[in-house]
Motif scaffolding. Structure first.
Motif, mmCIF file in Angstrom:
data_model
loop_
_atom_site.group_PDB
_atom_site.id
_atom_site.type_symbol
_atom_site.label_atom_id
_atom_site.label_comp_id
_atom_site.label_asym_id
_atom_site.label_seq_id
_atom_site.Cartn_x
_atom_site.Cartn_y
_atom_site.Cartn_z
ATOM 1 N N ILE A 260 7.466 -8.523 -7.744
ATOM 2 C CA ILE A 260 6.228 -9.007 -7.135
ATOM 3 C C ILE A 260 5.139 -8.938 -8.188
ATOM 4 C CG2 ILE A 260 6.899 -8.267 -4.826
ATOM 5 C CD1 ILE A 260 4.915 -5.895 -5.208
ATOM 6 N N GLU A 261 4.162 -9.793 -8.046
ATOM 7 C CA GLU A 261 3.039 -9.760 -8.972
ATOM 8 C C GLU A 261 2.010 -8.773 -8.477
ATOM 9 O OE1 GLU A 261 1.824 -13.526 -11.031
ATOM 10 O OE2 GLU A 261 2.836 -14.404 -9.291
ATOM 11 N N ARG A 262 1.347 -8.165 -9.433
ATOM 12 C CA ARG A 262 0.306 -7.199 -9.085
ATOM 13 C C ARG A 262 -0.990 -7.560 -9.791
ATOM 14 N NH1 ARG A 262 5.274 -4.654 -9.113
ATOM 15 N NH2 ARG A 262 5.583 -2.957 -7.616
ATOM 16 N N ALA A 263 -2.098 -7.125 -9.252
ATOM 17 C CA ALA A 263 -3.385 -7.310 -9.926
ATOM 18 C C ALA A 263 -3.471 -6.304 -11.075
ATOM 19 C CB ALA A 263 -4.521 -7.102 -8.923
ATOM 20 N N PRO A 264 -4.365 -6.574 -12.051
ATOM 21 C CA PRO A 264 -4.518 -5.610 -13.166
ATOM 22 C C PRO A 264 -5.039 -4.265 -12.654
ATOM 23 C CG PRO A 264 -5.680 -7.693 -13.620
ATOM 24 C CD PRO A 264 -5.233 -7.753 -12.199
ATOM 25 N N LEU A 265 -4.549 -3.208 -13.250
ATOM 26 C CA LEU A 265 -4.948 -1.870 -12.792
ATOM 27 C C LEU A 265 -6.449 -1.623 -12.919
ATOM 28 C CD1 LEU A 265 -2.244 0.843 -13.641
ATOM 29 C CD2 LEU A 265 -3.197 0.188 -11.430
ATOM 30 N N GLU A 266 -7.072 -2.220 -13.941
ATOM 31 C CA GLU A 266 -8.525 -2.021 -14.088
ATOM 32 C C GLU A 266 -9.260 -2.599 -12.884
ATOM 33 O OE1 GLU A 266 -5.975 -2.759 -16.631
ATOM 34 O OE2 GLU A 266 -7.296 -4.491 -16.995
ATOM 35 N N ARG B 204 -9.857 8.729 -1.741
ATOM 36 C CA ARG B 204 -10.250 7.335 -2.013
ATOM 37 C C ARG B 204 -9.221 6.770 -2.962
ATOM 38 N NH1 ARG B 204 -16.428 7.337 -4.061
ATOM 39 N NH2 ARG B 204 -16.130 5.198 -3.398
ATOM 40 N N ILE B 205 -8.493 5.758 -2.557
ATOM 41 C CA ILE B 205 -7.487 5.199 -3.458
ATOM 42 C C ILE B 205 -7.532 3.676 -3.413
ATOM 43 C CG2 ILE B 205 -5.924 7.177 -3.257
ATOM 44 C CD1 ILE B 205 -4.186 5.388 -1.396
ATOM 45 N N ALA B 206 -6.939 3.089 -4.446
ATOM 46 C CA ALA B 206 -6.657 1.657 -4.440
ATOM 47 C C ALA B 206 -5.324 1.482 -5.158
ATOM 48 C CB ALA B 206 -7.751 0.874 -5.145
ATOM 49 N N GLY B 207 -4.603 0.454 -4.794
ATOM 50 C CA GLY B 207 -3.305 0.230 -5.416
ATOM 51 C C GLY B 207 -2.708 -1.090 -4.962
ATOM 52 N N SER B 208 -1.538 -1.399 -5.521
ATOM 53 C CA SER B 208 -0.839 -2.643 -5.163
ATOM 54 C C SER B 208 0.105 -2.367 -4.004
ATOM 55 C CB SER B 208 -0.029 -3.143 -6.357
ATOM 56 O OG SER B 208 -0.879 -3.427 -7.443
ATOM 57 N N ALA B 209 0.088 -3.269 -3.038
ATOM 58 C CA ALA B 209 0.910 -3.063 -1.843
ATOM 59 C C ALA B 209 2.381 -3.339 -2.114
ATOM 60 C CB ALA B 209 0.427 -3.973 -0.723
ATOM 61 N N ALA C 94 -3.840 -6.827 10.269
ATOM 62 C CA ALA C 94 -4.239 -7.513 9.031
ATOM 63 C C ALA C 94 -2.989 -8.043 8.336
ATOM 64 C CB ALA C 94 -4.984 -6.558 8.109
ATOM 65 N N LEU C 95 -3.108 -9.238 7.759
ATOM 66 C CA LEU C 95 -1.999 -9.812 6.999
ATOM 67 C C LEU C 95 -1.977 -9.214 5.599
ATOM 68 C CD1 LEU C 95 0.227 -11.990 6.604
ATOM 69 C CD2 LEU C 95 -1.606 -13.525 5.836
ATOM 70 N N ILE C 96 -0.827 -8.694 5.191
ATOM 71 C CA ILE C 96 -0.712 -8.094 3.863
ATOM 72 C C ILE C 96 0.489 -8.685 3.146
ATOM 73 C CG2 ILE C 96 -0.415 -5.935 2.573
ATOM 74 C CD1 ILE C 96 -1.846 -4.495 4.834
ATOM 75 N N ASN C 97 0.235 -9.262 1.966
ATOM 76 C CA ASN C 97 1.329 -9.755 1.141
ATOM 77 C C ASN C 97 1.642 -8.725 0.068
ATOM 78 O OD1 ASN C 97 2.118 -12.667 1.815
ATOM 79 N ND2 ASN C 97 -0.123 -12.727 1.944
ATOM 80 N N PRO C 98 2.896 -8.648 -0.346
ATOM 81 C CA PRO C 98 3.241 -7.707 -1.411
ATOM 82 C C PRO C 98 2.421 -8.025 -2.657
ATOM 83 C CG PRO C 98 5.076 -9.216 -0.909
ATOM 84 C CD PRO C 98 4.059 -9.404 0.151
ATOM 85 N N GLY C 99 1.905 -6.996 -3.283
ATOM 86 C CA GLY C 99 1.073 -7.190 -4.459
ATOM 87 C C GLY C 99 -0.409 -7.320 -4.158
ATOM 88 N N ASP C 100 -0.761 -7.476 -2.891
ATOM 89 C CA ASP C 100 -2.185 -7.466 -2.541
ATOM 90 C C ASP C 100 -2.771 -6.104 -2.905
ATOM 91 O OD1 ASP C 100 -2.208 -10.049 -1.577
ATOM 92 O OD2 ASP C 100 -2.195 -9.489 0.542
ATOM 93 N N VAL C 101 -4.079 -6.081 -3.092
ATOM 94 C CA VAL C 101 -4.725 -4.807 -3.425
ATOM 95 C C VAL C 101 -5.146 -4.114 -2.131
ATOM 96 C CG1 VAL C 101 -6.593 -3.674 -4.672
ATOM 97 C CG2 VAL C 101 -5.553 -5.776 -5.590
ATOM 98 N N ILE C 102 -4.757 -2.863 -2.025
ATOM 99 C CA ILE C 102 -5.139 -2.032 -0.883
ATOM 100 C C ILE C 102 -6.227 -1.073 -1.341
ATOM 101 C CG2 ILE C 102 -4.318 -0.298 0.774
ATOM 102 C CD1 ILE C 102 -3.072 -3.079 1.178
ATOM 103 N N VAL C 103 -7.314 -1.023 -0.587
ATOM 104 C CA VAL C 103 -8.377 -0.047 -0.853
ATOM 105 C C VAL C 103 -8.483 0.820 0.388
ATOM 106 C CG1 VAL C 103 -10.807 0.256 -1.473
ATOM 107 C CG2 VAL C 103 -9.568 -1.786 -2.233
ATOM 108 N N ALA C 104 -8.510 2.130 0.197
ATOM 109 C CA ALA C 104 -8.541 3.021 1.354
ATOM 110 C C ALA C 104 -9.416 4.221 1.057
ATOM 111 C CB ALA C 104 -7.120 3.478 1.716
ATOM 112 N N ASP C 105 -10.243 4.563 2.023
ATOM 113 C CA ASP C 105 -11.055 5.780 1.906
ATOM 114 C C ASP C 105 -11.373 6.285 3.311
ATOM 115 O OD1 ASP C 105 -13.193 4.203 2.860
ATOM 116 O OD2 ASP C 105 -14.039 3.900 0.866
ATOM 117 N N ASP C 106 -12.384 7.153 3.415
ATOM 118 C CA ASP C 106 -12.679 7.741 4.728
ATOM 119 C C ASP C 106 -13.085 6.702 5.770
ATOM 120 O OD1 ASP C 106 -12.128 10.368 3.970
ATOM 121 O OD2 ASP C 106 -14.113 10.614 3.105
ATOM 122 N N ASP C 107 -13.495 5.512 5.323
ATOM 123 C CA ASP C 107 -13.902 4.469 6.273
ATOM 124 C C ASP C 107 -12.721 3.675 6.816
ATOM 125 O OD1 ASP C 107 -16.541 5.110 6.047
ATOM 126 O OD2 ASP C 107 -17.071 3.466 4.728
#
Lengths: 224, 224, 224, 224, 224, 224
Positions: F9-15, F50-55, F156-169
């Motif tokens: 799967i394709e992923r977004a750049p880590l930066e 607080r995290i972000a990553g590729s799904a 929510a629709l999530i495709n593999p490689g989408d960016v997930i952002v998660a925190d207390d909200d």
């Protein structure tokens, strides 16, 4: 613990069961000391059905209806299938094919703390179901459960052979061994209510019929 | 605070009440500025009932229906009983005996932020109920509440004597003092809708009837 | 992202759509690999309706039904309106006036992950609705949404032009491009069920028809 | 009905308010006859906060936080914002920017029957919030609501200027005019509890301290 | 049925109980065949507590905490109070005074399918509670319930003297007579997990450790 | 449809991913036009993460966590596991052993529309989870699902490689292809907010900063 089918269960006499069914859920529940009700989310798929029968219980894995097939072989005329999943689940464990099979064995209905589907067909067939959900979601046949073991269904303990009473008010379980005693109390209750119903319809007040006024006054109720 | 029964409450004229009932919940709610709705979990026990009446309110302890008996004595023809428990409760405060008594005094129905039972009988008697739950769970008569005090029922403030309108869409409360004004607006609204209904049925679009196109374009709506 | 109306969407052939409707939600859902169901809280406003049609989708702000008017212009005969609010909402986006307009354009029904009102009128008009709530709460017309964009409705992805099948069991979506393939599988499934139904009605057991006994034994099921 | 901002509201004395805050929700609720609690779904965003203040009320459309900006201008030191949407909504009406503004005006916290966001920031800022949901969903500014009108929030009636007490147990409202009387009862209650706490800690039983044994025996309690 | 206090109940040995507590809810639940969990809505009032103890059960009327006082007299060191209301209720049956009394008798915590209050105090006292709700709503002392009878609590059957294990994952019940056998299995499971944890931490895959690849391939899993 | 594992799967750049994580859920959601939020019932097992990553996505049968083992092999450093059951389920699909394995492959966290267990251990390991439930209920390994296919998770629709952002909200998904554009808007938004925060802290009102007064007046807001 899973993987057991108990073949010979005791049942209450059909006359007792049928008479409990005629008394109905609210009366039976009162007659046994306000116990035995399943949770209020257990709703009938159509209005007007009133049944009573002996519980053939199923403990089933979530999303797996294999044990329903196993349980159907254990059915006798006058039985009701009672299914509790081992963890919360809304899947449609039961539909018109299983109902056809259950009816062929004299089954009177289904009580399921999960989902049911083909409700239009079930309604036309006159096969009543009380369930947590109506949901078409299909199930698999991959993991064992058990048949005719004690289960907790919709927050009530149900042993195989217990009497299930179900109508528009919900579902109530009566311990098999107490069925005759509960029936007697239910019938006494019904008889007592008949007189009260007549007096209330004639305009008498419950405050007077039940002699509540002195106690209310003693408790301090104030009319202003 | 509990332990009070207010005997003389003011009511709106029956002609106003009946006309509000004919207008229905959705129209009345719009006519008074989109206010007054009870929570959407308040559902009728059978479809098709439409009523309006004066609120006789009950504030009752959880699982205790003593005050219902007290309230029934306060009923006049055209009244609706409105019960809110003092903490969330699904118990069946009300069944066919109490309905028999309420009907004998001209009561038009029950709105209860809790449970109701004997719903098959109530349906056959034509006594409509809007409730949070159908649940056979019996109640006790041990603790005082109050009758005809202001209550918050299903997230709406209801004063005794307010007009209650209830139909398949739910339940709406109209302040007694505003009943005539709201009725006037409701009837104006109905008259205006009649013309629109005819035009919409003939194929005209709301976009044109309401002149929405310029504003949508100004807001930036794009057709692609 | 909001503020777009897609005018030309592709639809599946009406013969396919109608045949999927006759197969019903449970069968269609099984035929496409147990996918496509909307959440079980989506319930019909009256029992017995069975429809299928092409999805005209609406993404609407909470409490704002402006886009419904916009969507109605995009309807063709055989379409079903499918509305998802952009955040959870129970408001009554749709009532009898909008239904009158939708029917004038050949619309077959509404699937809405929010509220609906005027359900008595809608029932009398025979306009079926599957919704999360019945709630008279009115809406405003102040903010743009979109029409005929992909939406997630009651936890299912729906693209404009997808086939919607809805009946008493709930709602199922079929991807437009897969409609013929799913129909074929659904019909094969129905044919296979017919024979089983007959055998089950005659008293044969699923345990035998499906050859389950050896596998159950191998898994360790014990009869006691 | 919407579109009104009431500028001059009366408030209870800060000494009374602060003392009610020290007494806490459970005690205050008991002191005023077990009334005034908001629904139990109103939970704090972080543990340990205890506040009391004067209610500045907001009636806001679903998904529209325009009135929060309007309300902030009306804040005085010691106030608490109390927001009820006009129909159920979980959107995040309030975040760190609004909190910054509210703090600048001496606001002590927020009670909202809807959603809140930026809870990490709010926690770091020490701005306590009791809400129905934590949800980042943004809102629009398109429709009017009202400020400082009576509202029903989480099933409790709140008038502007009423005293709000909130802690880990939830939220309670005290009518402004009764604040001193309630405080007196709360303090009496606390004093009485102190002695009981000491005796209970020493091993005495409530059965004896409260003299319950004779009444339990009279009611028929059986020890077996 | 109500109105009974059973005085002499059997308990499991404290060493067994304490060891089950160290194993924790997830492990104990697996060790007894994935049974015994209470519903997931039973949440701790603070994070990090882990307890095990013998169940002293209470069946209480809704909104009536009289039986808690009765139950406290029956507590021994190492016990846990387990309360189920006879119908669903969120009221705060228990607060800091009762906790003070329970602690004085060696009680380790409370499991309640209803509400709790004074949670800030309970947290400071280190008295852990797993409950359905945090709610300050007070209760009355007017109706009898029972102590040390079998109850269904949060959908699980609990007999007096059963072992309760509770931690951040929820609550699990172990039949008293099976406590030693379950402990043995739990410890075997923990030992087996230790090795797996080490291998997984080192980068080995569960697919390989558990030898899953052939079965997945046989089931038809496709890598694309 | 089940039974597929997509390996590349394709992923977004880590930066980009890391910068989106720093912006946080509320800001990212606003930056992409108020879209992409998962339902508000998705809550973190501990505060402050607080995290972000590729799904890496998992579609799993109810009560069956086999595919989690399969998915772990597909993880790369910076990934987040996102699991949606094929029908609603609260079972504990994931615990400390799976977390150990996931961490060994550089996984940043789990987003699961179902249950999680061993939350005390996961908290101590610093492995964040956003879930629908905390529930110790174990799962089986009997039925195939799929890995890295599009899923609908918590509406929510999530495709593999989408960016997930998660925190207390909560949790937000960003389409992979839009990640850079959304980041840019998020950063612009943050910059703009900084100035507003300073002004609001100094006591300026949003009414003035945003120039709301004329529009409110035009809409008819009345100060009384």
């Amino acid at each position: 613990m899973a993987g057991v089918v108990v073949r010979n269960i005791e049942r209450a006499p059909l006359e007792t069961i049928d008479a409990l069914g005629r008394a109905g859920v609210a009366t039976v529940h009162e007659a046994q000391g306000r116990t035995g009700l399943l949770a209020s989310y257990m709703r009938p798929i159509y209005a007007g059905a009133r049944i009573a029968g002996s519980a053939v219980t199923i403990s089933a894995p979530p999303g797996d209806n294999w044990m329903v097939h196993v349980a159907i072989e254990q059915l006798q005329a006058g039985d009701i299938i009672v299914l509790a999943p081992t963890s919360p689940c809304e899947d449609g464990y039961f539909g018109d094919l299983l109902a056809t099979s259950a009816i062929a064995r004299g089954c009177r209905g289904l009580v399921i703390d999960a989902g049911v589907r083909d409700v239009r067909d079930l309604t036309q067939m006159g096969f009543p179901v009380w369930s947590k959900a109506v949901f078409a979601q299909g199930t698999v046949k991959a993991t064992l459960g058990s048949v005719n073991v004690p289960i907790v269904c919709a927050n009530a303990l149900i042993n195989p052979g217990d009497v299930i009473v179900a109508d528009d008010d919900g579902v109530c379980v009566v311990e098999r061994a107490r069925a005759d005693e509960v029936l007697e109390k239910a019938q006494a209750r019904e008889a007592a209510e008949e007189d009260k119903r007549r007096r209330l319809a004639a305009g008498e007040l419950g405050l007077d019929i039940y002699g509540m006024r002195p106690k209310l006054e003693a408790m301090g109720l104030k009319y202003v």
